[in-house]
Write an enzyme that holds these catalytic residues in place. Structure first.
Site, mmCIF file in Angstrom:
data_model
loop_
_atom_site.group_PDB
_atom_site.id
_atom_site.type_symbol
_atom_site.label_atom_id
_atom_site.label_comp_id
_atom_site.label_asym_id
_atom_site.label_seq_id
_atom_site.Cartn_x
_atom_site.Cartn_y
_atom_site.Cartn_z
ATOM 1 C CG ASP A 67 38.730 49.419 43.285
ATOM 2 O OD1 ASP A 67 39.498 49.132 42.035
ATOM 3 O OD2 ASP A 67 38.755 48.547 43.896
ATOM 4 C CG ASN A 132 39.815 43.648 54.079
ATOM 5 O OD1 ASN A 132 40.022 43.492 52.833
ATOM 6 N ND2 ASN A 132 39.977 44.953 54.595
ATOM 7 C CG HIS A 134 39.016 44.501 50.309
ATOM 8 N ND1 HIS A 134 39.794 45.883 51.254
ATOM 9 C CD2 HIS A 134 39.714 44.044 49.038
ATOM 10 C CE1 HIS A 134 40.705 45.792 50.044
ATOM 11 N NE2 HIS A 134 41.051 45.250 49.138
ATOM 12 C CD GLU A 139 38.473 48.237 52.587
ATOM 13 O OE1 GLU A 139 38.198 46.727 53.377
ATOM 14 O OE2 GLU A 139 39.053 48.893 52.316
HETATM 15 C C1 GLP Z 1 42.629 45.957 46.307
HETATM 16 C C2 GLP Z 1 41.969 47.367 45.565
HETATM 17 C C3 GLP Z 1 41.169 46.231 44.880
HETATM 18 C C4 GLP Z 1 41.912 44.711 45.194
HETATM 19 C C5 GLP Z 1 42.085 43.850 45.658
HETATM 20 C C6 GLP Z 1 43.093 43.135 46.772
HETATM 21 O O1 GLP Z 1 42.348 47.617 47.883
HETATM 22 N N1 GLP Z 1 40.447 48.150 46.123
HETATM 23 O O2 GLP Z 1 40.119 45.943 43.684
HETATM 24 O O3 GLP Z 1 41.081 42.900 44.448
HETATM 25 O O4 GLP Z 1 42.821 45.496 46.727
HETATM 26 O O5 GLP Z 1 44.582 43.324 46.002
HETATM 27 P P1 GLP Z 1 45.608 42.731 45.480
HETATM 28 O O6 GLP Z 1 45.967 41.945 43.987
HETATM 29 O O7 GLP Z 1 46.863 43.680 45.001
HETATM 30 O O8 GLP Z 1 46.297 41.145 46.552
#
Ligand code: GLP
Length: 236
Positions: A67, A132, A134, A139
């Site tokens: 992404d 959340n 996602h 989302e």
């Molecule tokens: C972000 C990204 C995701 C990521 C997730 C978890 O917003 N878009 O691809 O896996 O949130 O992030 P983290 O590993 O920093 O908790």
């Protein structure tokens, strides 16, 4: 039930790196989707040091970015391409082929369509889990058949870009590989660490699937492996 591997926190990155190295050795031309965020950072450090040590080579692999923020400028430290290059790709010699999301050169729809093509026929997709529920920028409200697309971001996701990832401005949208394409990958690995993810991991794996927690749809996949550390798995 997916294959859930619970690992001591201090052994998590080594264990996931072991599994990844084994996978890449067996299939050097691996076409793999990689996420960014704080969760995979220690894994990427471990993989980079194994590449330097000559234990594994990414030379024939293709890395497809999961992404990207749609409206952060090129080079912003929170950009997913910048981060993946910094933490992994620039440390690999020779590097894999890298397919980023063309948010600078094309309009959003064109960039999403091109990336949807790149996201076909993935051998493996590594995924993080948002607080959340996602996955990528899928989302809450996302559907399991969603294509790669421009997605609106939850407020918490936009805030994280600045507060946790150091973005210079707050992004409003992102382009993400859709759940539909992710579910077509041959194999999925969900990476989850830390006590703060314990309750959303429980929601993801134990309650009925639903759009309030897009990650819950990953359970439809026949080859989903969850790599969780003990704090994240504490409520399972
Ligand atoms: C972000 C990204 C995701 C990521 C997730 C978890 O917003 N878009 O691809 O896996 O949130 O992030 P983290 O590993 O920093 O908790």
């Amino acid at each position: 039930m997916p294959d859930v591997r619970v690992l001591p926190a201090d052994a998590w990155s080594r264990a996931v790196a072991d599994a990844f190295v084994e996978r890449l050795r067996a299939e050097p031309r691996l076409r793999v989707c990689l996420p960014t965020g704080d969760t995979p950072s220690p894994l990427y450090a471990e993989l980079a040091s194994r590449d330097v040590a000559g234990d594994v080579s990414f030379a024939q692999a293709t890395v497809v970015l999961l992404d990207e923020w749609a409206d952060l400028p090129p080079g912003d430290p929170a950009r997913c391409d910048v981060r993946l290059r910094r933490e992994l790709l620039d440390r690999l010699a020779p590097p894999p082929r890298f397919v980023a999301i063309d948010v600078d050169g094309s309009d959003d729809e064109t960039a999403a369509r091109a990336h949807d093509v790149a996201a076909r026929e993935l051998d493996l997709a590594l995924l993080g889990l948002g607080m959340n529920g996602h996955v990528g920028f899928n989302e809450p409200g996302s559907r399991p058949e969603d294509p790669t697309r421009l997605a609106r971001l939850a407020v918490s996701t936009r805030e994280a870009a600045m507060a946790r990832y150091g973005a210079a401005a707050m992004p409003s949208a992102g382009i993400t590989i859709g759940l539909g394409r992710l579910l077509e990958a041959r194999e999925l690995w969900l990476l989850v660490t830390g006590a703060r993810k314990a309750s959303i991991l429980r929601r993801t794996l134990r309650d009925p699937e639903g759009p309030d927690c897009p990650a819950s749809y990953l359970r439809r996949h026949g080859r989903l492996i969850v790599f969780a550390d003990e704090p994240a798995a504490s409520l399972l």
